[in-house]
Design a protein around this motif. Structure first.
Motif, PDB file in Angstrom:
ATOM      1  N   GLU A 139      49.229  39.855  17.111  1.00 58.14           N
ATOM      2  CA  GLU A 139      50.310  39.741  18.100  1.00 58.14           C
ATOM      3  C   GLU A 139      51.226  40.964  18.041  1.00 58.14           C
ATOM      4  O   GLU A 139      51.622  41.408  16.962  1.00 58.14           O
ATOM      5  N   HIS A 173      41.879  43.289  23.200  1.00 56.45           N
ATOM      6  CA  HIS A 173      41.399  42.105  23.920  1.00 56.45           C
ATOM      7  C   HIS A 173      42.176  40.839  23.541  1.00 56.45           C
ATOM      8  O   HIS A 173      41.613  39.866  23.029  1.00 56.45           O
ATOM      9  N   LYS A 175      44.238  37.247  24.025  1.00 59.34           N
ATOM     10  CA  LYS A 175      43.920  36.078  24.855  1.00 59.34           C
ATOM     11  C   LYS A 175      44.747  36.091  26.139  1.00 59.34           C
ATOM     12  O   LYS A 175      44.252  35.744  27.220  1.00 59.34           O
ATOM     13  N   LYS A 176      46.015  36.445  26.020  1.00 57.75           N
ATOM     14  CA  LYS A 176      46.866  36.513  27.210  1.00 57.75           C
ATOM     15  C   LYS A 176      48.079  37.392  26.928  1.00 57.75           C
ATOM     16  O   LYS A 176      48.376  37.732  25.764  1.00 57.75           O
ATOM     17  N   LEU A 177      48.787  37.734  28.011  1.00 60.23           N
ATOM     18  CA  LEU A 177      50.020  38.523  27.917  1.00 60.23           C
ATOM     19  C   LEU A 177      51.174  37.695  28.471  1.00 60.23           C
ATOM     20  O   LEU A 177      51.024  37.037  29.508  1.00 60.23           O
ATOM     21  N   ILE A 178      52.287  37.743  27.776  1.00 53.67           N
ATOM     22  CA  ILE A 178      53.520  37.162  28.319  1.00 53.67           C
ATOM     23  C   ILE A 178      54.478  38.314  28.596  1.00 53.67           C
ATOM     24  O   ILE A 178      54.856  39.059  27.685  1.00 53.67           O
ATOM     25  N   ARG A 214      48.243  43.564  36.127  1.00 53.35           N
ATOM     26  CA  ARG A 214      47.155  42.897  36.863  1.00 53.35           C
ATOM     27  C   ARG A 214      46.232  43.923  37.491  1.00 53.35           C
ATOM     28  O   ARG A 214      45.007  43.732  37.538  1.00 53.35           O
ATOM     29  N   MET A 220      42.837  39.579  33.302  1.00 55.00           N
ATOM     30  CA  MET A 220      43.687  39.261  32.155  1.00 55.00           C
ATOM     31  C   MET A 220      44.666  38.142  32.525  1.00 55.00           C
ATOM     32  O   MET A 220      45.241  38.142  33.612  1.00 55.00           O
ATOM     33  N   THR A 221      44.807  37.154  31.634  1.00 50.98           N
ATOM     34  CA  THR A 221      45.787  36.090  31.858  1.00 50.98           C
ATOM     35  C   THR A 221      47.187  36.623  31.563  1.00 50.98           C
ATOM     36  O   THR A 221      47.453  37.105  30.457  1.00 50.98           O
ATOM     37  N   ILE A 222      48.054  36.558  32.573  1.00 51.52           N
ATOM     38  CA  ILE A 222      49.406  37.115  32.438  1.00 51.52           C
ATOM     39  C   ILE A 222      50.421  36.072  32.901  1.00 51.52           C
ATOM     40  O   ILE A 222      50.324  35.570  34.018  1.00 51.52           O
ATOM     41  N   GLU A 223      51.360  35.755  32.034  1.00 51.40           N
ATOM     42  CA  GLU A 223      52.456  34.864  32.381  1.00 51.40           C
ATOM     43  C   GLU A 223      53.756  35.671  32.378  1.00 51.40           C
ATOM     44  O   GLU A 223      53.879  36.658  31.667  1.00 51.40           O
ATOM     45  N   ALA A 253      51.512  40.507  23.535  1.00 53.49           N
ATOM     46  CA  ALA A 253      50.074  40.220  23.495  1.00 53.49           C
ATOM     47  C   ALA A 253      49.822  39.110  22.484  1.00 53.49           C
ATOM     48  O   ALA A 253      50.210  39.225  21.316  1.00 53.49           O
TER      49      ALA A 253
END
Length: 255
Positions: A139, A173, A175-178, A214, A220-223, A253
């Motif tokens: 992270e 790589h 899992k997702k980005l906040i 994006r 990529m999962t982005i919140e 990340a």
């Protein structure tokens, strides 16, 4: 126009930077018509409280002489020879579009200006291969900083930070980005003006960076999230400018 570009890195700045003498004021900018080649003219601004003239030419984002400017910088002992003002480095300038200014240009008056050099944070051409950031990957948070009251990326500075982050994310790589947008909503009096950012800027900044990511990283999962607490960081790429660090986006990340 600079919203949709690449990203950058973040870590911790030396504590000595926070102890340096800093100035923060609002005034109209002054352009000095020095000539040491292309882009060698000087940007100056006078602190209305002290009358001290500061050289703000090293800001990654230059003033617009039609409007007021908020200056935030660290005083150096560098000679005033190039431009005729106390040199600020690091320094940031923010344009204030609600403060019209009369254009003010000085002749060179014997000051040469500075020969142009590429900024230390400068993205390389896309044709140049980037080294793969070393692992192991875990992270991590990448900040990107903004002008006061603006959600545009700062030319080169913001692009560089996004590129650094993008290179690492593509290698790691996650899992997702906040993507969390921050705004400095707490009023502060600067040169007699109560200055605070709109709370909506936090979401606008987050969306600027999220949309950039994006486009760079389809799939990529982005919140997105917001924070208007005005918290600061001592990340090294904030250059010890605490108040600038309150105006940022953090790319976190997660694995």
């Amino acid at each position: 126009m600079f919203r949709f570009f690449l990203t950058a890195a973040a870590l911790v700045a030396p504590l000595s930077a926070a102890a340096a003498e800093t100035v923060r004021f609002i005034a109209c900018p002054i352009y000095r018509d020095a000539d040491s080649g292309k882009k060698s003219g000087c940007w100056l601004s006078d602190d209305p409280a002290t009358g001290t003239r500061y050289d703000v030419s090293l800001s990654p984002h230059k003033p617009d002489w039609n409007y007021g400017v908020m200056v935030e910088g660290i005083v150096t002992a560098a000679p005033t020879t190039p431009c005729g003002g106390v040199v600020l480095d690091a320094v940031r300038t923010s344009r204030l579009y609600d403060m019209p200014c009369t254009r003010h240009m000085l002749p060179a008056e014997g000051y040469p200006g500075r020969r142009f050099v590429l900024p230390k944070r400068n993205i390389t051409p896309s044709s140049v291969a980037r080294p793969v950031p070393a692992g192991p990957y875990a992270e991590r948070v990448f900040p990107v900083y903004f002008e006061f009251g603006n959600d545009f990326l700062v030319y080169q500075y913001g692009d560089y930070l996004i590129e650094q982050a993008g290179n690492w994310i593509n290698a790691a790589h996650p899992k997702k980005l906040i993507v969390t947008g921050f705004a400095a909503t707490q009023p502060q009096v600067i040169s007699g003006r109560a200055m605070s950012e709109r709370a909506e800027l936090a979401a606008q900044r987050a969306e600027t960076i999220a949309e950039t990511l994006r486009r760079l990283m389809p799939g990529m999962t982005i919140e997105t999230a917001t924070d208007t607490s005005g918290s600061a960081t001592n990340d090294k790429d904030a250059d010890g400018l605490t108040d600038q660090s309150r105006r940022r986006v953090e790319i976190r990340a997660l694995f």
